[in-house]
Design an enzyme around this catalytic site. Structure first.
Site, PDB file in Angstrom:
ATOM      1  CB  THR A   1      11.987 -18.761   4.749  1.00 60.59           C
ATOM      2  OG1 THR A   1      12.692 -17.680   5.674  1.00 60.59           O
ATOM      3  CG2 THR A   1      13.044 -19.713   4.227  1.00 60.59           C
ATOM      4  CE  LYS A   2      11.275 -12.532   8.017  1.00 56.16           C
ATOM      5  NZ  LYS A   2      12.577 -13.384   8.135  1.00 56.16           N
ATOM      6  CG  ASN A   3       3.829 -15.777   6.994  1.00 57.96           C
ATOM      7  OD1 ASN A   3       4.935 -16.587   7.224  1.00 57.96           O
ATOM      8  ND2 ASN A   3       2.936 -15.642   8.049  1.00 57.96           N
TER       9      ASN A   3
ATOM     10  CB  CYS B   1      11.105  -8.959   9.726  1.00 55.15           C
ATOM     11  SG  CYS B   1      12.118  -7.361   9.443  1.00 55.15           S
TER      12      CYS B   1
END
Length: 373
Positions: A190-192, A159
């Protein structure tokens, strides 16, 4: 100076026309669930990862649950993972009445230590769930060897590591999430690769597991209104898929921007006594979902000092999972996982996103140097 932990709006502004157009296409089609943009995104992500199957779902936590359900584990079966991670990993095991068996992490990479796993394997052990924490892979080649020797499944919690490359001993590479039996991913904003809401996916090269997971994610159906098994209602909606499909084209560019910010931090912070910059392992690239330093003696003071200068920072994670009240039933106590416990007292994540400017990075690192001087 307006510094954010993650600057999603500025990132959106650069691709606004593409994002808005993609969302309007979904609205015009009125295909909001499944089909259309969801299929397109799954196909494009499959190509990016070089994996046979991508099954989208509602979020990263659902992905973990669907993966475990697909393995047909029984109540009381044991799954090995780490106490130094986000709660979802343990949460799903507990909800499914599986027994989490915890193994401490490496003090430099923050990932599970393969050399501690064998002593915890018994006839009830069914799977290992390594977490690729902060954007750097766990030692998957060694973990897969342990799994094969003991007939165990490996579920990658990827994740925080979409786009990270794993480097095998023979020099071959593979993307994080394509190395174990199943991998789980989150598209939390907010993840890549982040959506404008929740989203998740599962990856696998196993045709049977893919068929089973796709059914579980859709109420246990493989044919409309015929239910072969108990499933979930876990879907990535088409608007999120359209947004993610646009952003996927820029993912390598986003990763490069994060790595450039990390290089700046390294250069300015590496010589400070009392602070340790993130370690890099030889078998993985680092995509810096987080840039996490270790501050052995003054972490909380530095956290406050930065806040007073309007610089955000975060502690991921302040209490390891074995010491959380919800998981006290597992019977672990303080001292059982000394590295995870020490890291919880020392780690601090600095602002990390694609839109950081040199001026912002210079302001952040100058403030940190001022604190230590």
């Amino acid at each position: 100076m307006n510094i954010q932990m993650v600057d999603l709006y500025s990132q959106y502004q650069k691709i606004k026309d593409e994002i808005d157009r993609a969302m309007q296409e979904v609205i015009r089609s009125s295909v909001f669930v499944k089909g259309g943009k969801v299929n397109e995104f799954e196909d494009n992500l499959k190509e990016y990862l070089d994996v046979k199957h991508v099954i989208s779902c509602g979020n990263g936590t659902d992905a973990l649950q669907i993966a475990l359900m697909a393995l047909d584990l029984k109540e009381g079966d044991e799954v090995i993972t780490t106490p130094f991670t986000f709660v979802s990993t343990l949460e799903v095991l507990a909800l499914m009445k599986l027994k989490p068996v915890l193994v401490d992490v490496d003090p430099n990479s923050f990932n599970i230590r393969p050399d501690l796993i064998n002593q915890h394997i018994n006839h009830l052990t069914k799977a290992i769930v390594p977490v690729h924490l902060y954007g750097q892979c766990a030692d998957m080649e060694t973990l897969n060897e342990i799994a094969r020797e003991n007939n165990l499944f490996v579920i990658e919690d990827a994740c925080q590591a979409l786009g990270t490359e794993y480097i095998f001993r023979n020099g071959m590479t593979a993307r994080a999430g394509t190395i174990g039996d199943i991998a789980c991913n989150s598209f939390f904003p907010t993840k890549n690769l982040g959506a404008f809401g929740d989203g998740g996916a599962l990856f696998t090269n196993n045709d049977e597991l893919a068929k089973n997971m796709r059914s579980i994610a859709n109420h246990g159906m493989s044919k409309r209104y015929y239910y072969q098994q108990i499933g979930l209602n876990s879907r990535l909606d088409a608007i999120q898929a359209a947004i993610l499909d646009v952003k996927l084209k820029y993912l390598d560019q986003y990763i490069a921007a994060r790595q450039a910010a990390a290089d700046f931090y390294d250069q300015k912070l590496s010589k400070i006594s009392g602070l340790t910059i993130p370690a890099r392992v030889s078998y993985s690239s680092h995509t810096f979902h987080q840039y996490t330093i270790q501050v052995p003696e003054k972490r909380d003071a530095l956290h406050k000092f930065l806040a007073d200068k309007n610089i955000p920072s975060m502690i991921y994670y302040p209490v390891p999972l074995h010491l959380q009240e919800a998981y006290s039933y597992l019977g672990y106590k303080k001292g059982d996982f000394p590295v995870s416990e020490k890291l919880s007292e020392q780690v601090l994540s600095l602002p990390m996103h694609t839109e950081l400017t040199v001026e912002q990075l210079d302001y952040i690192t100058s403030a940190i140097r001022e604190f230590f001087n």
